[in-house]
Design an enzyme around this catalytic site. Structure first.
Site, PDB file in Angstrom:
ATOM      1  N   HIS A 195     -11.774  22.763  -5.599  1.00  0.00           N
ATOM      2  CA  HIS A 195     -13.011  22.486  -6.324  1.00  0.00           C
ATOM      3  C   HIS A 195     -14.206  22.347  -5.400  1.00  0.00           C
ATOM      4  O   HIS A 195     -15.313  22.811  -5.709  1.00  0.00           O
ATOM      5  CB  HIS A 195     -12.850  21.203  -7.148  1.00  0.00           C
ATOM      6  CG  HIS A 195     -11.964  21.368  -8.340  1.00  0.00           C
ATOM      7  ND1 HIS A 195     -11.155  20.359  -8.812  1.00  0.00           N
ATOM      8  CD2 HIS A 195     -11.768  22.426  -9.154  1.00  0.00           C
ATOM      9  CE1 HIS A 195     -10.499  20.793  -9.871  1.00  0.00           C
ATOM     10  NE2 HIS A 195     -10.838  22.033 -10.103  1.00  0.00           N
ATOM     11  N   ARG A 233       0.457  -4.555   9.221  1.00  0.00           N
ATOM     12  CA  ARG A 233       0.774  -5.900   8.722  1.00  0.00           C
ATOM     13  C   ARG A 233      -0.457  -6.540   8.102  1.00  0.00           C
ATOM     14  O   ARG A 233      -1.496  -6.679   8.743  1.00  0.00           O
ATOM     15  CB  ARG A 233       1.278  -6.776   9.862  1.00  0.00           C
ATOM     16  CG  ARG A 233       2.550  -6.293  10.530  1.00  0.00           C
ATOM     17  CD  ARG A 233       2.939  -7.214  11.671  1.00  0.00           C
ATOM     18  NE  ARG A 233       4.169  -6.806  12.345  1.00  0.00           N
ATOM     19  CZ  ARG A 233       4.206  -5.979  13.376  1.00  0.00           C
ATOM     20  NH1 ARG A 233       3.076  -5.477  13.854  1.00  0.00           N
ATOM     21  NH2 ARG A 233       5.350  -5.660  13.938  1.00  0.00           N
ATOM     22  N   CYS A 290      11.385  -0.085  11.265  1.00  0.00           N
ATOM     23  CA  CYS A 290      10.474  -0.852  12.115  1.00  0.00           C
ATOM     24  C   CYS A 290      11.269  -1.977  12.755  1.00  0.00           C
ATOM     25  O   CYS A 290      11.912  -2.757  12.047  1.00  0.00           O
ATOM     26  CB  CYS A 290       9.324  -1.453  11.293  1.00  0.00           C
ATOM     27  SG  CYS A 290       8.271  -0.252  10.485  1.00  0.00           S
TER      28      CYS A 290
END
Length: 789
Positions: A422, A518, A736
């Site tokens: 677009h 975090r 992690c």
């Protein structure tokens, strides 16, 4: 009356039913159902594969607003707003005024009689297996005409189910005609008078892949070319410029291939377990694989060619492939090409001169012309007021919300998107040189640097145009070849960050994104030590949202377009009691590690989580690479209730928001398939907390230090089970923790299990990349040796 004024429905028009089936409509009905609906009806009658449906007419919209008592106010206020925007290049924000008009439209909504008509037509589309999924799209009077495309200006919705949701989406389509981008488009195109909006409702095509086809090269203007762009899943990622699509160019009349580029698609929009849209990440192999076979690409080009033959003018076609059936979901005349005939050399805004400096970036040549100006790097339409007339807009991507800003830009350059998105269409309509899909423009171009954008060759060069230099030949598509990472890996490497300052440093590392942002440290820094619930109690909720949006947004901007997983606040009582005001909001717990924290706390104290969701929605307006991760999820009903909160907030309307959870509680081994079915898009293993809970060990206890071991067989078995369940459920997995940065054997275990990504602290990136590379090579070598025997 001007030609533009002649396209509007007269305020008193009431002729015809409020709802009409697509079958039986034709081009002569455009004045009451809009160009999109009229064109689809015409194609349906001609035997094309168009999904069945109906249209809520533009006169029905006008009557609904009259019945709601708001029509006169809408017309009067819109005319004033349009005159204000069209009078000059004022940068006054019309957003608040537009929002008030949209509130009036939604408050009125479809009156009972019209709603009953809509429901009957909707029921007729059902196949007997419950509420049918439909696509709901605007079809304003004048939209998709030969003069005005309105590309992406008005709203569209997919996978709409049930009468109540359908009524809301019809009203949302009506309201989208009063959005700032719609106002700017009408002002820029000289369209007078208030809008009249019809709404098309069609049975949903569950597309395996979808995209766009142009029967004239939209950049060069060559009418002996067909350009096909394709992506997996729904086509909105193509028209919205969200991904780098596959591009094929064919010559007419024989449809011989003359150019092909296989894009890299990071994600696809597909139906989720609840039947509504969701964005899913694609693994690297699928992301870089071709979407269409050569035969399928030719079939799309041939379909577009047939549509052009039917209408007699070049067409912009949206298509969707479901199984073996190729559907037409939209067709409109191409509103802009660079020229006529077959040579199609495009336009040259600088009289044939070329830029004097080195090429900074290359991408897709999306709108022809060449202009120079200082670069303005922006990440969100909300920042548009910073761009002054004559500057070059450089952004991650542009959608129609950027239109008020585009009207002042000398040229536009984006990281993402294709020639048929677009933004490219609107740039061509505005006559602005445009280069999309550069991948790295926002990183490689320095703010304020004088650059020259050549929208015909897809290049951005340093300096201004200089006399006497020949212009390079214009091509339909030019691509940027991204530099390879230092150590190509199959396993992604992400980084853990907690502050904007750390993010800016980590963004320069060879990493694929942020695996853990975090919230807790960002909260304490952004709020200057105040407890967030204390701020809410003091009436400072907006200050919280603004402060957090600034911090999280900085991280998102530093890494865009790489993904950033924002882990929502995991408030542990012993830590947050120490903040200013914390004693009034945190309980005293004997075992806060397994106490009042994580997802469960969102259900009992939802105020903070709702503010985080509002903040995230605000951040994603300029950084759509930032996604949500839910911490410490214990069981299925808890997750389902939290996802209801996400759906009930502004984030619920964001179909591209990925929803991850952290796998810290061992119950995830049992519940993960049902978590994915509930709408989870990825799982990130928090190995520190998972180890504590699997082994029953407090990692902060010096007396128990020798028992805490992330490589314990029980922990490794849990990790392997989570990774394998994620793969079977079709979602990515990450980890992690500290172990990957310390133990190459742990990394090798993750690779053998099939982990998608590993996320580590910035100082461990180099070591982990080396360990991953060694593990992957060992895996390939072992497989080769087994094959040899």
């Amino acid at each position: 009356m001007t030609a533009a004024e002649g396209t509007r429905v007269a305020p008193g028009a009431t002729g015809g039913p409020g709802v009409r089936p697509l079958a039986g409509l034709g081009r002569a009905d455009a004045a009451t159902v809009g160009g999109k609906a009229a064109g689809l009806g015409d194609l349906l009658a001609a035997g094309f594969a168009v999904p069945p449906g109906f249209v809520v007419t533009a006169p029905a919209y006008r009557e609904a607003m009259r019945a709601g008592g708001v029509l006169d106010a809408l017309d009067e206020r819109f005319d004033r707003l349009l005159a204000r925007v069209g009078a000059g290049e004022s940068r006054d924000d019309p957003g608040p005024d537009c929002a008030r008009l949209q509130e009036l439209v939604r408050a009125a909504g479809p009156p009972p009689e019209l709603a009953e008509e809509i429901h009957r037509a909707y029921a007729a589309l059902a196949d007997g297996s419950g509420p049918v999924a439909v696509a709901v799209r605007s079809s304003a009077i004048g939209e998709d005409s030969g003069a005005h495309s309105f590309a992406g200006i008005h709203s569209s919705f997919t996978h709409v189910r049930g009468e109540d949701e359908l009524d809301r989406r019809v009203a949302d389509c009506w309201a989208s005609a009063f959005a700032p981008r719609a106002l700017a488009y009408r002002a820029g195109r000289g369209l007078a008078g208030p809008p009249a909006v019809a709404v098309v409702v069609q049975r949903m095509v569950e597309s395996d892949c979808a995209g766009v086809a142009f029967t004239a090269d939209p950049v060069t203007g060559r009418t002996d070319r067909v350009v096909v762009e394709a992506a997996l899943g729904l086509g909105e990622v193509v028209v919205g410029g969200l991904v780098e699509p596959d591009t094929s160019v064919f010559s007419l009349p024989g449809l011989e291939p003359v150019f092909e580029h296989i894009g890299v698609q990071s994600h696809a929009v597909v139906p989720g377990p609840d039947g509504h849209d969701r964005s899913v990440a694609l693994d690297p192999d699928r992301a870089s694989a071709r979407v269409l076979t050569p035969e399928q690409a030719v079939a799309v080009a041939r379909l577009a060619q047939r549509v052009q033959e039917h209408f007699g003018v070049p067409q912009d076609v949206e298509w969707a492939l479901e199984g073996d059936t190729l559907y037409l979901v939209q067709a409109r005349p191409v509103t802009t090409t660079a020229g006529t005939g077959t040579a199609g050399t495009g336009t040259d805004g600088a009289g044939g001169r070329a830029a004097s400096g080195a090429v900074l970036v290359t991408g897709v040549a999306a709108a022809p012309g060449r202009r120079s100006g200082p670069a303005r790097i922006l990440s969100s339409p909300a920042d548009g007021a910073q761009l002054t007339t004559g500057e070059v807009l450089v952004a991650p991507r542009t959608d129609p919300d950027w239109l008020p800003t585009l009207r002042r830009a000398a040229a536009v350059v984006t990281d993402h998107g294709g020639v048929t998105c677009h933004a490219a269409i609107v740039a061509r309509e505005l006559g602005i040189p445009c280069v999309v899909g550069s991948r790295t423009a926002t990183a490689d171009i320095t703010p304020g640097r004088l650059v020259t954008v050549d929208g015909g060759t897809g290049t951005v060069s340093a300096g201004t145009v200089s006399a006497g230099t020949a212009r390079p030949a214009t091509t339909a598509v030019a691509r940027h070849a991204a530099a390879a990472p230092p150590e190509p890996l199959a396993t992604e490497v992400h980084v853990n960050v907690a502050t904007p300052q750390a993010a800016r440093r980590a963004a320069a590392l060879p990493v694929d994104g942020v695996g853990l942002l975090r919230a807790e440290i960002a909260l304490t820094d952004a709020l200057r030590g105040r407890h967030p619930l204390a701020m809410i109690a003091a009436g400072d909720a907006e200050e919280f949202v603004t402060a957090m949006a600034g911090a999280v947004g900085e991280v998102g901007e530093a890494f865009r377009p790489r993904p950033v997983l924002y882990r929502a606040a995991d408030l542990r009582s012993n830590e947050f009691r120490l903040l200013t005001g914390g004693a009034d909001h945190e309980p005293v717990e004997r075992n806060p590690m397994i106490g009042f924290r994580g997802a469960y706390r969102y259900l009992r104290e939802p105020e903070l989580f709702r503010l985080e969701l509002r903040m995230l929605a605000r951040v994603r307006e300029r950084c759509p690479n930032v996604h949500l991760m839910l911490p410490f999820v214990r069981t299925r009903w808890e997750l389902a209730a939290v996802l209801d909160l996400v759906d009930g907030a502004e984030t619920g309307r964001d179909r591209l928001l990925q929803r991850w959870l952290t796998a810290e509680v061992p119950s995830v081994v049992h519940w993960l398939p049902e978590y994915v079915a509930a709408g989870i898009d990825g799982v990130s293993i928090g190995s520190n907390d998972l180890t504590q809970l699997v082994l029953g060990v407090d990692r902060d206890s010096e007396r128990l230090a020798e028992l805490y071991d992330e490589s314990d067989p029980a922990v490794l078995a849990a990790i392997t089970a989570i990774v394998e369940l994620a793969a079977l459920s079709g979602v990515p997995s990450s980890l992690c923790g500290q172990a990957p940065s310390r133990d190459p054997a742990f990394v090798r275990h993750l690779v053998e299990a099939g982990i998608t990504a590993v996320s580590v602290d910035p100082d461990a990136v180099g070591a982990v990349r080396r360990a991953l590379g060694a593990a992957e090579r060992r895996l390939l070598l072992d497989a080769a040796r087994r094959g040899a025997h």
